[in-house]
Design an enzyme around this catalytic site. Structure first.
Site, short mmCIF file in Angstrom:
data_model
loop_
_atom_site.label_atom_id
_atom_site.label_comp_id
_atom_site.label_asym_id
_atom_site.label_seq_id
_atom_site.Cartn_x
_atom_site.Cartn_y
_atom_site.Cartn_z
N TRP A 63 -7.06 37.26 69.89
CA TRP A 63 -6.55 36.04 69.25
C TRP A 63 -6.73 35.04 70.34
O TRP A 63 -6.86 33.64 70.23
CB TRP A 63 -5.00 36.29 69.23
N HIS A 64 -6.78 35.50 71.77
CA HIS A 64 -6.81 34.46 72.78
C HIS A 64 -8.43 34.20 72.98
O HIS A 64 -8.93 33.09 73.47
CB HIS A 64 -6.57 35.17 74.19
N GLY A 65 -9.22 35.09 72.56
CA GLY A 65 -10.86 34.50 72.82
C GLY A 65 -11.64 35.13 72.16
O GLY A 65 -11.41 36.46 72.00
#
Lengths: 312, 475
Positions: free
Chosen positions: B321-323
């Protein structure tokens, strides 16, 4: 509702009043201690803006500051010389400093050292103008250049503290003299020698990068204005691009542009980026900076150029 | 629009003034217009993506209320596919094509799947998750579908939390748009104070630390172990101050307008183990994953092995989700492993404290727990910050080379330590000495107001005003 608004406005105005009082008090204190120290060794910008009187001035970035031995130039040309180069600051800073100098006196010779990619846009070029903020009040001639930093700069400068933003520890340190490493060596007239030699395997360094960029209009304008100011004040100006260790297969845009402008204005222009005599590791601290050995050799070349042009 | 810009200051003053001056029935329209403007300052055309998902989710929400069980599932899938599909396309398409191409080539076949060079819409992951939580809550019957299209759009687009959260639940925020907000000097003051705290964290601490961290992490091969260790420690505080600073400004701005957003951070670096850290860090996202992924997977009510698998899965997805990079996946996985390790060893620690007598020296025990937790968290941040996977391993390797001088970057090092010192002092005071001398909530109005004035002066004096975007904007 009206009562509540009054209460809120009362609190808000009180905080605003206190901020103004603290801002004025702390700002004045910082201003006092910033300019209190002896200028030449501690802060080249203050020295150049307010005190210098040398006949030869060298402007530029770290590549000016570390590579032009002012005392040797002074000895050989019989003119007094100061190296006003400041690491990390380029044409905008040089132009601002020239304007400060011209307010006080007219030097005989000015050497401008520019980077091979001087006109390439970089936000850093503008951010680093913060070095000039403490001089905003006392040097109206550079306000326009400081204004390039951001469109809200004039608003920020309503604060007395803002010009000294991020200078607090610097000011304390200078005034307490606890960290002498940052100071320029005494008697070198602005020159800072680099003593180490590059530690990089190999002998030949080839750079194949090709960059085709549109020159930054503001940087170009500053370069043009720098030249025009020198011409209008009858200063003998030299524009140099000092040596680099690696050989670039493709000439940087900025070199061509700077050379054409100099040529058009009949200004001596010397590009040393391709000079083979400098392409030796023993002369460099890193790819872009000559060490003291390289600086000696390069300064000899600079002196030769100044002498040749001056006696023409 | 960046919170740390003059543009936002002017924007916020105008919006707040109009908000209280305007009749109640038009306020939602003002907030929605302001939110659209706020979003469109980046790339105006991307508002169409938001409009598309908002329209779909609005109608799906309405139909969900009346649909039969079978159709409910279909509607839920439609909404999830449209939201995740857009997120996947913009954020993960290139990552997946690159990896599939690599895999195919590795197997001996020649293939190069095309990739796009699209700029990721700002805050896409945040408003996607916020929209999903609405649909899931309506599907579960915990939330009534919103009938007013404008209010639903405002729920997704409310400008203080539009681009980097906190990720709100519909139960917490939707009803607030129907409440008539009256001008409350205390609420406004406390909102402004929260914003001030956020600006201090962002400008004085995060952006200063960024100078050092960027200088070291962008050239890991040229820096020694000391500099890399210090930069990693700094990054832990950079990302915290950057993101929690943003959250403070967001929550404060909403509070000025009379809205209450959820708390997103609670002094995470005072946590005593990694599990507690995750209860204090990015709370709105952690609880999102808990409620919509971990619990539906079975949570802690399944076999031990399945619990561990669930934890690992949730953290791997959180990393993704973060990257879109293996670095983030590894970061998430590592944190999942920390939690599994804690679960496995949970019976050992009380015994350890008894044997070492640490149980009797509470302050030492707590301090050691905090230090160890911070070290473990910092270790995982290396993956999060390093530019590439190769860099991550190079950094770990070079961390052992302690010879040479510590990179100072002028006075940057001193400013960084000063910022972290002030932050920790404040947080320790808030956490452990709540009732002792209080500057910002002092009963004496002069001390109270002088404290706030001095914070503003400190920001002007020590802040970095040429700093960049908030790190979490990219997510």
């Amino acid at each position: 509702m009206n009562g509540k608004i009054k209460v809120f406005l009362g609190r808000f105005l009180l905080v605003c009043f206190l901020v103004i009082v603290f801002d004025q008090a702390v700002g004045r204190l910082l201003n006092h201690f910033y300019f209190k120290h002896e200028p030449v060794n501690h802060n080249s910008t203050t020295y150049v803006a307010n005190y210098c009187d040398q006949q030869v001035l060298i402007f530029g970035s770290s590549r000016a500051c570390y590579q032009y031995i002012s005392n040797e130039i002074a000895d050989k040309t019989k003119l007094t010389c100061f190296n006003a180069g400041v690491p990390g600051n380029y044409i905008l800073y040089s132009y601002a400093m020239l304007k400060c100098v011209l307010k006080r006196y007219t030097p005989k010779v000015v050497v401008l050292d520019i980077m091979p990619d001087e006109f390439k846009f970089s936000q850093d070029n503008y951010d680093r103008l913060s070095i000039l903020l403490p001089y905003y009040e006392s040097h109206p001639e550079i306000r326009e250049i400081i204004g390039l930093k951001s469109k809200y700069e004039n608003l920020k400068l309503l604060s007395m503290i803002y010009p000294f933003n991020s200078f607090a520890i610097d000011i304390i340190s200078r005034n307490l003299h606890t960290n002498k490493n940052e100071f320029r060596p005494d008697g070198q007239n602005g020159f800072i020698p680099l003593l180490d030699t590059i530690n990089q395997p190999g002998d030949k360094f080839v750079n194949k990068d090709y960059e085709n960029y549109k020159p930054d209009a503001e940087l170009l304008m500053a370069y043009n204005s720098f030249i025009k100011e020198c011409i209008s004040h009858h200063i003998k100006l030299f524009v140099f691009i000092s040596p680099i260790l690696d050989t670039h297969l493709f000439k940087n845009n900025s070199i061509k542009i700077a050379s054409n402008i100099a040529l058009k204005n009949k200004i001596p222009f010397l590009d040393c980026t391709d000079q083979q005599e400098f392409k030796k590791k023993i002369f460099f601290k890193d790819f872009g900076h000559l060490n003291i050995n390289g600086a000696r050799l390069y300064t000899t070349e600079v002196i030769r150029q100044i002498k040749a042009q001056s006696y023409r | 629009m960046l919170f740390n810009s003059f543009q936002f200051v002017f924007f916020f003053i105008i919006v707040s003034t109009l908000f209280y001056a305007m009749p109640f029935k038009f306020r939602w329209l003002l907030l929605l217009t302001a939110s659209c403007y706020f979003y469109m300052v980046y790339i105006p055309v991307y508002i169409l993506i938001l409009a598309f998902t908002i329209t779909i989710d609005y109608f799906v929400g309405l139909f969900l209320e009346t649909a039969s069980v079978r159709y409910k599932k279909l509607l839920l899938v439609i909404s999830i596919i449209s939201n995740i599909g857009i997120l996947g396309f913009f954020k993960y398409y290139n990552f997946f094509t690159e990896n599939i191409s690599f895999l195919i080539n590795h197997l001996g076949y020649k293939a190069k799947l095309s990739s796009f060079s699209l700029i990721l819409p700002i805050g896409l992951s945040f408003h996607t998750f916020q929209a999903l939580s609405y649909i899931i809550e309506v599907y579960r019957g915990n939330q009534k579908a919103e009938k007013h299209f404008g209010i639903y759009a405002l729920y997704v687009m409310f400008f203080p939390q539009l681009v980097a959260g906190p990720i709100e639940r519909p139960q917490n925020i939707l009803y607030q748009f129907y409440e008539k907000k009256v001008f409350d000097p205390d609420g406004i003051s406390s909102g402004l104070k929260l914003m001030l705290r956020g600006f201090f964290k962002k400008l004085v601490i995060a952006d200063r630390l960024a100078i050092y961290v960027n200088a070291v992490y962008n050239h890991p091969a040229s820096n020694n172990g000391k500099s890399l260790i210090v930069a990693t420690f700094f990054f832990a505080f950079q990302i915290y101050c950057d993101f929690s600073g943003y959250s403070d400004i967001a929550i404060g701005a909403a509070k000025v307008l009379g809205f209450k957003l959820v708390t997103n951070f609670n002094n995470p670096y005072l946590s005593r183990n990694v599990s507690e850290f995750w209860k204090r860090w990015h709370i709105s996202l952690t609880t999102w994953f808990r409620d919509y992924l971990y619990i539906p997977l079975g949570g802690s009510r399944v076999s031990t092995a399945k619990v561990y698998l669930n934890i690992l899965l949730v953290f791997l997805i959180s990393g993704l989700w973060h990257g879109a990079s293996w670095n983030f996946i590894l970061w998430g996985g590592l944190n999942g492993l920390y939690l599994i390790f804690l679960k496995i060893t949970r019976k050992f620690w009380p015994l350890f404290y008894r044997i070492t007598y640490l149980e009797k020296i509470a302050w030492l025990k707590i301090s050691l727990q905090m230090v160890v937790t911070t070290i473990f968290v910092c270790f995982s941040w290396v993956f999060f910050r390093a530019n590439t996977m190769t860099d991550s391993f190079l950094i770990f390797k070079r961390m052992t080379l302690l010879k040479g001088e510590l990179f100072a970057g002028g006075y940057t090092l001193q400013y960084c330590f000063l910022g972290i010192f002030i932050l920790l002092l404040y947080e320790i005071k808030v956490e452990y000495f709540k009732k002792t001398f209080n500057l910002f909530n002092n009963s004496n109005y002069l001390i109270r107001n002088c404290s706030f004035a001095l914070v503003i002066v400190a920001i002007i004096m020590l802040g970095v005003f040429d700093g960049g975007q908030f790190i979490y904007f990219q997510f």
